[in-house]
Scaffold this motif. Structure first.
Motif, mmCIF file in Angstrom:
data_model
loop_
_atom_site.group_PDB
_atom_site.id
_atom_site.type_symbol
_atom_site.label_atom_id
_atom_site.label_comp_id
_atom_site.label_asym_id
_atom_site.label_seq_id
_atom_site.Cartn_x
_atom_site.Cartn_y
_atom_site.Cartn_z
ATOM 1 N N THR A 162 0.968 -1.144 -0.074
ATOM 2 C CA THR A 162 -0.144 -0.265 0.163
ATOM 3 C C THR A 162 0.889 1.116 0.013
ATOM 4 O O THR A 162 0.663 2.145 -0.909
ATOM 5 C CB THR A 162 -0.862 0.154 1.206
ATOM 6 O OG1 THR A 162 -1.857 -1.307 1.233
ATOM 7 C CG2 THR A 162 -1.772 1.255 1.345
ATOM 8 N N GLN A 176 -6.011 7.823 -8.528
ATOM 9 C CA GLN A 176 -6.464 6.664 -7.331
ATOM 10 C C GLN A 176 -6.981 5.453 -7.517
ATOM 11 O O GLN A 176 -6.761 4.406 -7.122
ATOM 12 C CB GLN A 176 -7.208 7.520 -6.281
ATOM 13 C CG GLN A 176 -6.711 8.911 -5.684
ATOM 14 C CD GLN A 176 -5.547 8.356 -4.598
ATOM 15 O OE1 GLN A 176 -5.488 7.416 -4.013
ATOM 16 N NE2 GLN A 176 -4.630 9.435 -4.525
ATOM 17 N N GLN A 180 -5.889 1.692 -6.623
ATOM 18 C CA GLN A 180 -6.796 0.822 -5.911
ATOM 19 C C GLN A 180 -6.733 -0.667 -6.836
ATOM 20 O O GLN A 180 -7.220 -1.773 -6.396
ATOM 21 C CB GLN A 180 -8.046 1.083 -5.684
ATOM 22 C CG GLN A 180 -8.235 2.017 -4.581
ATOM 23 C CD GLN A 180 -7.421 1.740 -3.260
ATOM 24 O OE1 GLN A 180 -7.908 0.511 -2.842
ATOM 25 N NE2 GLN A 180 -6.505 2.253 -2.636
#
Length: 229
Positions: A162, A176, A180
Motif C-alpha cells: 500500500t 487513485q 486501487q
C-alpha cells in the motif's frame, strides 16, 4: 487454504497496526521508487506492477517479513536474546544507509508509540534498544496483541504494498482508481508470498535486491526529491 478466525479485538488491533495513518513516517519513504520514476524505469501502472511483483518474489521485503515473523515468535515466548539477535541481523542486512535509516526511524517511532499507548511493551523496547528495526517493532506489537502469525504477515506485506503504491500514485503520477486496481491485482501474490515466507527456515532467508539498492544509493543525489533520502 487454512481458515483463520479473528476475534473482533484481534481484527481491530491488526487494522490499527497496518493502517496508513499509523504515525511512523512510512509515507515519507519511496523505497527507491523516486529514482526509478525519474530515470524512466517505472513510468506507468504496468511497470509499477512489474516492480512490485519482483520485489514480492525476490526483494528485500521478503527478508524483512521473515524477520518480523521471528521477532513475533521470540516476543511471544519472551526470548529476549533471540529478539536482539534478529534486530542486529536485520540491521546488518540493510544494503544502503537510506534503507537502514528508514527502518530504524520507523522502528523507533513505532516503539515509542507502543510504549505510550501500551506500557506493557516497554520491557521489549528496553531489551531491543535503539535502533530498533521496523519489522522487529511490528512483530513485538503483533505478539503483544496475540494476533496470528499468518494474519500479521499478510498485514505487514499489505501495508508495504500500500505504501509503495501510494508513492507510485504521487510520483508517476497515477490516478487513485489505478492504485486501487493495482492493489487488488496484487492480492493473490501477497497471499502466495505469505505462504512462502512462513515456510522459510532461518538459513533460507535471502533476497535479490540489487535493483532496490542501486535506486536507493542514487536517491540522495537527485536534483529534487519528494521523499526522504
Amino acid at each position: 487454504m487454512d481458515t483463520i478466525t479473528l476475534t473482533d479485538s484481534h481484527f481491530l488491533h491488526i487494522l490499527q497496526l497496518a493502517s496508513s495513518t499509523l504515525p511512523v513516517g512510512a509515507y515519507s519513504y519511496s523505497e527507491g521508487l523516486e529514482t526509478l520514476v525519474e530515470n524512466g524505469a517505472i513510468a506507468n501502472q504496468g511497470t509499477l506492477q512489474q516492480w512490485l511483483e519482483a520485489e514480492l518474489k525476490y526483494g528485500a521485503i521478503r527478508l524483512e517479513a521473515a524477520v518480523m515473523v521471528r521477532a513475533m515468535q521470540a516476543a511471544t515466548i519472551g526470548e529476549m536474546e533471540t529478539l536482539r539477535y534478529w534486530n542486529f541481523w536485520l540491521s546488518a542486512a540493510r544494503e544502503t544507509q537510506e534503507l537502514r535509516n528508514s527502518s530504524w526511524q520507523m522502528g523507533r517511532s513505532l516503539m515509542q508509540l507502543l510504549s505510550t499507548i501500551q506500557p506493557q511493551i516497554q520491557p521489549f523496547a528496553e531489551t531491543v534498544g535503539n535502533p530498533c528495526n521496523y519489522a522487529v517493532a511490528f512483530g513485538i506489537a503483533a505478539a503483544h496483541w496475540q494476533i496470528d502469525i499468518p494474519v500479521s504477515l499478510l498485514a505487514y506485506l499489505h501495508s508495504w504494498v500500500t505504501n509503495s503504491i501510494t508513492a507510485g500514485v504521487k510520483l508517476i503520477p497515477l490516478g487513485q482508481t489505478a492504485g486501487q486496481e493495482l492493489l487488488l491485482q496484487l492480492q493473490p501474490l501477497i497471499i502466495h508470498t505469505e505462504v512462502e515466507i512462513i515456510a522459510l527456515k532461518d538459513d533460507e532467508i535471502a533476497c535479490c535486491s540489487w535493483g532496490l539498492s542501486l535506486a536507493s544509493m542514487q536517491h540522495e543525489t537527485q536534483y529534487t526529491r519528494l521523499f526522504r533520502s
